[in-house]
Design an enzyme around this catalytic site. Sequence first.
Site, short mmCIF file in Angstrom:
data_model
loop_
_atom_site.label_atom_id
_atom_site.label_comp_id
_atom_site.label_asym_id
_atom_site.label_seq_id
_atom_site.Cartn_x
_atom_site.Cartn_y
_atom_site.Cartn_z
N TYR A 156 0.83 -1.20 0.00
CA TYR A 156 0.00 0.00 0.00
C TYR A 156 0.86 1.26 0.00
O TYR A 156 2.04 1.25 0.36
CB TYR A 156 -0.92 0.01 1.23
CG TYR A 156 -0.19 0.25 2.53
CD1 TYR A 156 -0.01 1.55 3.02
CD2 TYR A 156 0.35 -0.81 3.26
CE1 TYR A 156 0.68 1.79 4.20
CE2 TYR A 156 1.04 -0.58 4.43
CZ TYR A 156 1.21 0.72 4.91
OH TYR A 156 1.91 0.94 6.07
N TYR A 198 -9.45 6.96 11.20
CA TYR A 198 -8.99 7.30 12.55
C TYR A 198 -9.91 8.28 13.27
O TYR A 198 -9.62 8.71 14.38
CB TYR A 198 -7.56 7.86 12.49
CG TYR A 198 -6.56 6.79 12.08
CD1 TYR A 198 -6.04 5.91 13.00
CD2 TYR A 198 -6.17 6.66 10.75
CE1 TYR A 198 -5.13 4.93 12.64
CE2 TYR A 198 -5.27 5.68 10.37
CZ TYR A 198 -4.76 4.82 11.31
OH TYR A 198 -3.87 3.84 10.94
N PHE A 241 -5.63 5.77 -0.10
CA PHE A 241 -4.75 4.61 -0.15
C PHE A 241 -4.69 4.07 -1.57
O PHE A 241 -5.71 4.02 -2.27
CB PHE A 241 -5.26 3.49 0.75
CG PHE A 241 -5.06 3.69 2.21
CD1 PHE A 241 -3.90 3.24 2.83
CD2 PHE A 241 -6.02 4.32 2.98
CE1 PHE A 241 -3.73 3.40 4.20
CE2 PHE A 241 -5.85 4.50 4.33
CZ PHE A 241 -4.69 4.04 4.95
N ILE A 248 -7.90 -0.39 10.08
CA ILE A 248 -9.05 0.52 10.10
C ILE A 248 -10.24 -0.13 9.39
O ILE A 248 -10.09 -1.00 8.53
CB ILE A 248 -8.69 1.87 9.45
CG1 ILE A 248 -8.24 1.69 7.99
CG2 ILE A 248 -7.65 2.60 10.27
CD1 ILE A 248 -7.97 2.99 7.27
N PHE A 308 2.95 9.70 2.99
CA PHE A 308 3.72 9.68 4.23
C PHE A 308 4.04 8.26 4.69
O PHE A 308 4.72 8.07 5.68
CB PHE A 308 2.99 10.44 5.36
CG PHE A 308 1.61 9.95 5.67
CD1 PHE A 308 1.40 8.83 6.46
CD2 PHE A 308 0.50 10.62 5.16
CE1 PHE A 308 0.13 8.40 6.75
CE2 PHE A 308 -0.78 10.19 5.45
CZ PHE A 308 -0.98 9.08 6.25
N ASP A 309 3.54 7.22 3.97
CA ASP A 309 3.87 5.83 4.33
C ASP A 309 3.73 4.95 3.11
O ASP A 309 2.83 5.16 2.28
CB ASP A 309 2.95 5.33 5.46
CG ASP A 309 3.36 3.96 5.98
OD1 ASP A 309 4.56 3.65 5.91
OD2 ASP A 309 2.49 3.22 6.47
#
Length: 525
Positions: A55, A111, A128, A85, A65-66
């Site tokens: 992902y 979140y 995502f 999630i 950021f990831d």
Amino acid sequence: MGDFNSNRSNKVNFETKIQDSQEIVIGKEGLRKKILQKGNSWKTPFHGDEIQVHYRVKLQDGEFFDSSYDRGKTFTFKLGQGEVIKGWDERIATMKKNERAILTIPPNLSYGETGSPPLIPPNSTLIFEIELISWNSIRDISGDGGILKKIIKEGQGWATPRDVDEVLVKYVASSADGKILSQSDDAVEFSLMEGHLYPAMKKSLKTMRKGEIVELIVKPAYYFGNSSFDGDGDGIGILQSSNSNLIIHLELISWKSVVDVIGDNKVLKKIIKAGEGYDHPNEGSLAKVVYIGKLLDGTIFERKGSHEESFEYVCLEGQLYENLDRAIMTMKKGEEAIVTINSHSMFYEIKLVDFNKEKPFWKMETKEKIEACDKIKNEGNVLFKDGNFQCASRKYEKASKFIQFDHSFNNDEKCRANTLRISCYLNNAACKLKMGEHQEASELCSKVIEYDPCNVKALFRRAQAYLRINELEKAEIDINKALEVDPTNRDVKVMYKELKNKQKQYTQQEVEIFSTMLSKLKTIL
């Protein structure tokens, strides 16, 4: 979902994909999806499955950021267990292997109001890009979490072993920390009826396909079965005392199909070599077989046919032991099997070389049906004279089926068919009387009386059946009717005397019972 790392280099490609693909809405909570690459299978994962994905993630109108791609390692989690999630759990359950999609997940499915500071602010929508790499299916075999099955290698085909089949397996049983408690040095063969070592193995194997390899996670309640334990007794004792799980690595190499011929597990047919096609013999088929009957110690007690010349017989005509005959009738041409009879006290090694089925009655012309009925009825007559009442009864039942539906017969054919039908019913009733099946005999005679109310044989045999089950009033009605039709019939007169004797005996018994009751009453008074 791992450490948050910056990934600006992929921003342009990511946004181009969003623009090129068509977005759809999933559910009613604002989850949106765009498929970038379709999957290559029809299968989707189930809740509890162990999922591997790649992902990338960014904030809406923000930067990546990831990324699991940057770490060079897939992200693994269990679907539907709250490990990720909610938006992931809902969407990935609909994805196929190798599918890639862009998910827009609103705060209520990610979140929420708290966010995940410092990189995910409160009430953030996340974007995502997810690729479903693979998954390991995990099933709750016992239904109570006692046996969880994780598929390591998919099996072949769709079939799974049944309760009576014999399986060939390899296994290693160990504690959760890797200590081996029991294992098969070579492949082990056993019947699923009897099981082997752990009940978890028996239960799980019935869900597995040929060649499938699984890992079983077994709770203490499923450690032992009825069979004796042949592993590390001290090791399993430690597991029990600590309430620890047992891990079984299990491979289903193959299995031999076993057929429960009668339905009571007393006649079992194990297929050694599959036959040809789908057809098998039926009642009246001419079958060619080779077989050897053996006791458990290997002693041969019967042998029929050889490779040079097979044994020919007609199915269900009393030429073979009936349970063996019925087992052969489940076989296909060329099939080889072992048939075990009477709780494993003896068995037969059988090959069905060939067979010829009778022409079914619905394919016959009306003349053929009448001829077949007459022929089979006469075969029943021969069997009756020889005292083989059960086989004779089956012949009469079979014969009557050929003329069961006579709507296409002409008048002469209907007359002939009616005569044959009555004869089959009466002869079958005689068989039933000989076998002590009096209710069935009376029902057959009643069918005749529907066609011919004055048929003396039918009245006589129904009266016989009624006498045997002590329905004396009904018997008297039939006997009186028969005497009205044929007052000189000797057999009916003899039965009339038998009826009167029975009625007299019952009257005497009733008098004795009444007298005994009066005597007891006087004593009390």
